[in-house]
Design a protein around this motif. Sequence first.
Motif, PDB file in Angstrom:
ATOM      1  N   PRO A 110       2.738  -9.842  -2.790  1.00 28.07           N
ATOM      2  CA  PRO A 110       1.997  -9.737  -1.531  1.00 28.07           C
ATOM      3  C   PRO A 110       1.574  -8.292  -1.268  1.00 28.07           C
ATOM      4  CG  PRO A 110       4.338  -9.783  -1.079  1.00 28.07           C
ATOM      5  CD  PRO A 110       4.183  -9.855  -2.574  1.00 28.07           C
ATOM      6  N   GLN A 111       0.419  -8.130  -0.616  1.00 28.45           N
ATOM      7  CA  GLN A 111      -0.068  -6.783  -0.302  1.00 28.45           C
ATOM      8  C   GLN A 111      -0.942  -6.840   0.935  1.00 28.45           C
ATOM      9  OE1 GLN A 111      -2.290  -4.838  -3.428  1.00 28.45           O
ATOM     10  NE2 GLN A 111      -2.228  -2.866  -2.406  1.00 28.45           N
ATOM     11  N   VAL A 112      -0.808  -5.811   1.767  1.00 30.74           N
ATOM     12  CA  VAL A 112      -1.674  -5.655   2.932  1.00 30.74           C
ATOM     13  C   VAL A 112      -2.390  -4.315   2.829  1.00 30.74           C
ATOM     14  CG1 VAL A 112      -1.799  -5.467   5.446  1.00 30.74           C
ATOM     15  CG2 VAL A 112      -0.164  -7.047   4.393  1.00 30.74           C
ATOM     16  N   VAL A 113      -3.686  -4.339   3.063  1.00 28.90           N
ATOM     17  CA  VAL A 113      -4.483  -3.118   3.169  1.00 28.90           C
ATOM     18  C   VAL A 113      -4.816  -2.961   4.653  1.00 28.90           C
ATOM     19  CG1 VAL A 113      -6.500  -1.856   2.382  1.00 28.90           C
ATOM     20  CG2 VAL A 113      -5.452  -3.587   0.896  1.00 28.90           C
ATOM     21  N   PHE A 114      -4.334  -1.874   5.248  1.00 34.39           N
ATOM     22  CA  PHE A 114      -4.500  -1.677   6.685  1.00 34.39           C
ATOM     23  C   PHE A 114      -5.809  -0.951   6.963  1.00 34.39           C
ATOM     24  CE2 PHE A 114      -0.056  -2.395   5.925  1.00 34.39           C
ATOM     25  CZ  PHE A 114       0.335  -3.200   6.981  1.00 34.39           C
ATOM     26  N   SER A 115      -6.876  -1.558   6.514  1.00 37.87           N
ATOM     27  CA  SER A 115      -8.215  -0.982   6.632  1.00 37.87           C
ATOM     28  C   SER A 115      -8.910  -1.596   7.835  1.00 37.87           C
ATOM     29  CB  SER A 115      -9.002  -1.272   5.346  1.00 37.87           C
ATOM     30  OG  SER A 115      -8.905  -2.648   4.999  1.00 37.87           O
ATOM     31  N   GLU A 116     -10.214  -1.368   7.926  1.00 41.43           N
ATOM     32  CA  GLU A 116     -11.031  -1.995   8.974  1.00 41.43           C
ATOM     33  C   GLU A 116     -12.096  -2.847   8.291  1.00 41.43           C
ATOM     34  OE1 GLU A 116     -12.995  -3.336  12.207  1.00 41.43           O
ATOM     35  OE2 GLU A 116     -10.975  -2.548  12.096  1.00 41.43           O
ATOM     36  N   PRO A 117     -11.932  -4.189   8.232  1.00 47.14           N
ATOM     37  CA  PRO A 117     -10.817  -4.983   8.749  1.00 47.14           C
ATOM     38  C   PRO A 117      -9.623  -4.984   7.794  1.00 47.14           C
ATOM     39  CG  PRO A 117     -12.395  -6.414   7.701  1.00 47.14           C
ATOM     40  CD  PRO A 117     -12.991  -5.035   7.633  1.00 47.14           C
ATOM     41  N   GLU A 118      -8.503  -5.566   8.257  1.00 53.90           N
ATOM     42  CA  GLU A 118      -7.329  -5.693   7.402  1.00 53.90           C
ATOM     43  C   GLU A 118      -7.583  -6.693   6.277  1.00 53.90           C
ATOM     44  OE1 GLU A 118      -3.514  -4.782  10.324  1.00 53.90           O
ATOM     45  OE2 GLU A 118      -3.897  -6.832   9.680  1.00 53.90           O
ATOM     46  N   VAL A 119      -6.863  -6.487   5.182  1.00 61.58           N
ATOM     47  CA  VAL A 119      -6.877  -7.433   4.067  1.00 61.58           C
ATOM     48  C   VAL A 119      -5.430  -7.769   3.728  1.00 61.58           C
ATOM     49  CG1 VAL A 119      -7.596  -7.881   1.697  1.00 61.58           C
ATOM     50  CG2 VAL A 119      -8.987  -6.383   3.151  1.00 61.58           C
ATOM     51  N   ALA A 120      -5.128  -9.045   3.582  1.00 56.20           N
ATOM     52  CA  ALA A 120      -3.789  -9.482   3.191  1.00 56.20           C
ATOM     53  C   ALA A 120      -3.933 -10.476   2.047  1.00 56.20           C
ATOM     54  CB  ALA A 120      -3.065 -10.127   4.369  1.00 56.20           C
ATOM     55  N   SER A 121      -3.180 -10.273   0.985  1.00 50.95           N
ATOM     56  CA  SER A 121      -3.317 -11.165  -0.165  1.00 50.95           C
ATOM     57  C   SER A 121      -1.983 -11.362  -0.851  1.00 50.95           C
ATOM     58  CB  SER A 121      -4.333 -10.599  -1.169  1.00 50.95           C
ATOM     59  OG  SER A 121      -3.818  -9.431  -1.787  1.00 50.95           O
TER      60      SER A 121
END
Length: 469
Positions: free
Chosen positions: A352-363
């Motif tokens: 699992p990984q979350v990118v706390f960007s704009e917008p968020e990405v979770a995969s």
Amino acid sequence: MSDEYDLIVLGAGPVGENVADRAVQGGLTAVIVESELVGGECSYWACTPSKALLRPMQALRAAQRVRGVDGGSIAPAEVLARRDGFVSHWSDEGQVTWLQSAGIDLVRGHGRLTAEREVTVTTDEGERVLRARHAVAVATGSDATIPDIPGLAEAHPWTSREATAAEQVPESLAVIGGGVVGVEMATVYAGLGAAVTLIARRGLLERMEPFAGEQVAEGLRGLGVDVRLNTQTTAVRREGDAVTLTLDDGHEITTAEVLVATGRTPRSADIGLDVVGLRPGRSIEVDDTMRVPGSDWLYAVGDVNGRALLTHQGKYQARAAGDVIAARSRGEVIADDAWGRHVATADHAAVPQVVFSEPEVASVGMTADAARDTRQQIAVVDYDLGSVSGAALHADGYQGQGRVVIDTERDVIVGATFVGPDVAEMLQAATIAVVGEVPISRLWHAVPAYPTMSEIWLRFLEQYGRQSA
């Protein structure tokens, strides 16, 4: 302190701490060798400070997306001060106290393998030789990679360390790299008021589903970031307080600082790997118990083994490694079958990984392309997250997307990706579905609460049913 322990750990980041802690809980003695701050990269220059910097902007945007909220602004000095608190002002006193409470010894200095089960530590007082009765675990992490671009090294670029520890916000910042660090730091500094240019050799977040990078590029542009895709930096020069980047399309960009975010290199060049027949400067190959093949005593855990460069995966590996080191020391049967407690099976297909960007990405798990490459029979189910009732209530004009990848032969989900505001908290449900190999027929009974964004799970199932009819 003794010079002989059951376990010696090189590296006192979260990974090394967890290996030692699990081994001590299993009845062994352990010592950690560290030349920098106890707590490692994640605590002071990566996960913790970056998320502390990102959260104020996320909170403000979340409020501004709801009708009835008026105004609001970012105070950069307060954001930096909040970050300072979360990193304990770069003091590791608290972490050292925790080590002591956990029964783990600490030797400060640079450790190198000098023989089988032997580590020599160069300290301020000289050299100290430590010997391990059972195991040595290498958990030295990784360093930012500086690509071979003419003039770049001489321009003294920022890496993730400087970006997360900056004391002032530069007027302008150029970011080289379209991966997680690049897009997160572009999000941070745009939110703090800097003029940001992001330069990516191809697209953004290329290891994820294509729509993730596309929507993040659009989101960054909405924050005022100049996003340049399919562009390479061919030369860099610093003149006084200005840095000029020459691009392959002939354009030049002049900026106050340049951040290099082009990947990580295992920190294994100067730890004595050659003494034990391994190549310095490379990732250390391990089996699923984190042990180096051909050795009965050497382990490599976390970034340094190259399996999954994420703190939570490193800690997951560390729990398995610490437990298996203790078990092997007692001659116990090892639970090394798939999903056994002594292996890190999830590294292969359930990260699992979350990118706390704009917008968020979770995969989590496989992308559609990765699943196809394994020759699985798959179905791809996409759904507009903004059309889910919970998302529409969560933010006016919510924009986002969800995708699940289904192995149609086994009828289980093997991958999921979500893009949109606040999707990070939806990821654990997907992770459980992937790791647990929950059949689609059973997921129908996992009823999502209404009205929440998790209602997208019901929409996935309905859409899959229509596609399969």
